[in-house]
Design a protein around this motif. Structure first.
Motif, short mmCIF file in Angstrom:
data_model
loop_
_atom_site.label_atom_id
_atom_site.label_comp_id
_atom_site.label_asym_id
_atom_site.label_seq_id
_atom_site.Cartn_x
_atom_site.Cartn_y
_atom_site.Cartn_z
N ALA A 63 43.74 36.60 44.69
CA ALA A 63 45.40 35.65 44.39
C ALA A 63 45.90 34.42 44.99
CB ALA A 63 45.66 36.87 43.64
N ASP A 107 40.45 40.72 44.60
CA ASP A 107 41.08 40.92 44.26
C ASP A 107 42.48 40.26 44.66
OD1 ASP A 107 42.04 40.59 41.26
OD2 ASP A 107 43.25 42.21 41.55
N ASP A 108 42.56 41.00 45.46
CA ASP A 108 43.73 39.85 47.06
C ASP A 108 43.01 38.66 46.91
OD1 ASP A 108 45.11 42.61 46.39
OD2 ASP A 108 44.67 43.71 48.48
N TYR A 167 36.31 45.64 45.38
CA TYR A 167 36.75 44.71 44.00
C TYR A 167 38.78 44.44 44.13
CZ TYR A 167 39.21 44.20 40.06
OH TYR A 167 40.15 43.60 38.97
N ASP A 168 39.04 45.65 45.09
CA ASP A 168 40.94 45.47 45.51
C ASP A 168 40.82 44.44 46.25
OD1 ASP A 168 41.39 47.19 43.55
OD2 ASP A 168 41.81 48.08 45.02
N ALA A 227 36.26 39.85 40.01
CA ALA A 227 37.39 40.36 40.54
C ALA A 227 37.47 38.37 40.01
CB ALA A 227 38.14 39.68 42.61
N ASP A 228 39.00 38.91 39.02
CA ASP A 228 39.06 37.09 38.06
C ASP A 228 40.76 37.57 38.28
OD1 ASP A 228 38.96 35.46 36.65
OD2 ASP A 228 37.84 36.02 34.65
N ASN A 229 41.28 36.54 39.09
CA ASN A 229 42.12 35.41 39.00
C ASN A 229 42.66 34.35 38.68
OD1 ASN A 229 44.19 37.77 40.55
ND2 ASN A 229 42.09 37.45 41.68
N LYS A 259 35.54 49.78 38.16
CA LYS A 259 36.47 48.77 37.93
C LYS A 259 35.88 47.44 37.78
CE LYS A 259 39.12 50.38 41.63
NZ LYS A 259 40.59 49.84 41.57
#
Length: 264
Positions: A119, A115-116, A111-112, A9-11, A5
């Motif tokens: 977002a 990331d969620d 990471y997931d 985590a970039d949004n 990954k």
């Protein structure tokens, strides 16, 4: 072997409001309570802190490492780095939210989830500032406790007998897709998918409720999952909010009848 990954985590999202409004939203108790948390406390400046909470439970405070008004805010709490980067573009604002590191745990495994979360936070910010011009929100929620592992609860909640029906089943959900939400106590409610996470969270806009937002969130492990339905409304008539809340409660109760085997 799976690919590693990314390190963070970039949004990113672009909002149609000035950067000053965004800075106020993310750095004041009043702003944070309007789009992110039930409770918020802020001691501004480097070395200060931001602390938020929900339902009477406060998270540990995050220390402010960078405080550049209108440009950058970086926090660290429990080993997690959280950075907001703002860029003004002629009355509009590009907002980046970056999560990095997570203590001593395996970053690939977390990471997931980050990331969620990133977002979702940006979608909540956009719904409040961009679409509803800072109108104070009102939230109602319903919670279901399921005798299922989290992944099975997620599949059941968005499966044939769950929230999304027919062609809108979980396997085909995509951002921007129009879906009928099967809230108990009435006809399906037309909605649009605004965010769809990694078996953790889904976020829908409901046009007939002035683009209110419905969050489906699943948490848990060890054969016991908690499913939350949270509706955020903006200046909507209180009678409509209460009617929607009753439907959420009925839906949550129906979810609790899911069998222990995968209910999807």
């Amino acid at each position: 072997m799976t690919d590693k990954k990314p390190d963070a985590a970039d949004n990113v999202i672009e909002l149609g409001v000035p950067v000053e409004q965004v800075w106020q939203a993310i750095t004041t108790p009043e702003g944070l309570r309007c789009f992110l948390a039930d409770q918020a406390d802020v001691e501004p400046g480097v070395g200060g802190h931001i602390q938020i909470g929900w339902d009477g439970q406060l998270m540990d405070p995050a220390t402010i490492e960078v405080w550049e008004p209108g440009r950058r805010l970086r926090l660290r709490g429990n080993g997690v780095g959280e950075e907001w980067i703002l860029e003004s573009r002629g009355g509009r604002t590009v907002v980046r939210l970056v999560f990095s590191g997570y203590g001593d745990t395996d970053w690939d495994e977390t990471y997931d989830a980050f990331d969620d979360t990133g977002a979702l936070i940006l979608q909540l910010l956009a719904a409040w500032l961009d679409e509803h011009a800072g109108t104070p929100p009102r939230q109602v929620k319903a919670i279901a406790h399921l005798s299922l592992e989290r992944a099975a609860a997620w599949a059941a909640a968005l499966g044939r007998e769950g929230l999304a029906t027919g062609a809108a089943r979980e396997a085909s959900l995509a951002v921007g897709q129009q879906v009928p939400l099967a809230l108990r106590g009435g006809d399906p409610v037309p909605a649009v998918v605004r965010m769809y996470g990694h078996a953790n969270e889904a976020f829908f806009a409901i046009p007939e409720l002035d683009n209110a937002r419905l969050l489906l969130m699943v948490r848990g492990a060890d054969g016991s999952a908690t499913l939350t339905l949270q509706l955020t409304t903006y200046g909507l008539d209180p009678s409509l909010v209460e009617h929607a809340h009753r439907r959420l409660i009925k839906t949550a109760k129906a979810f609790e009848s899911f069998p222990r085997t995968n209910g999807s």
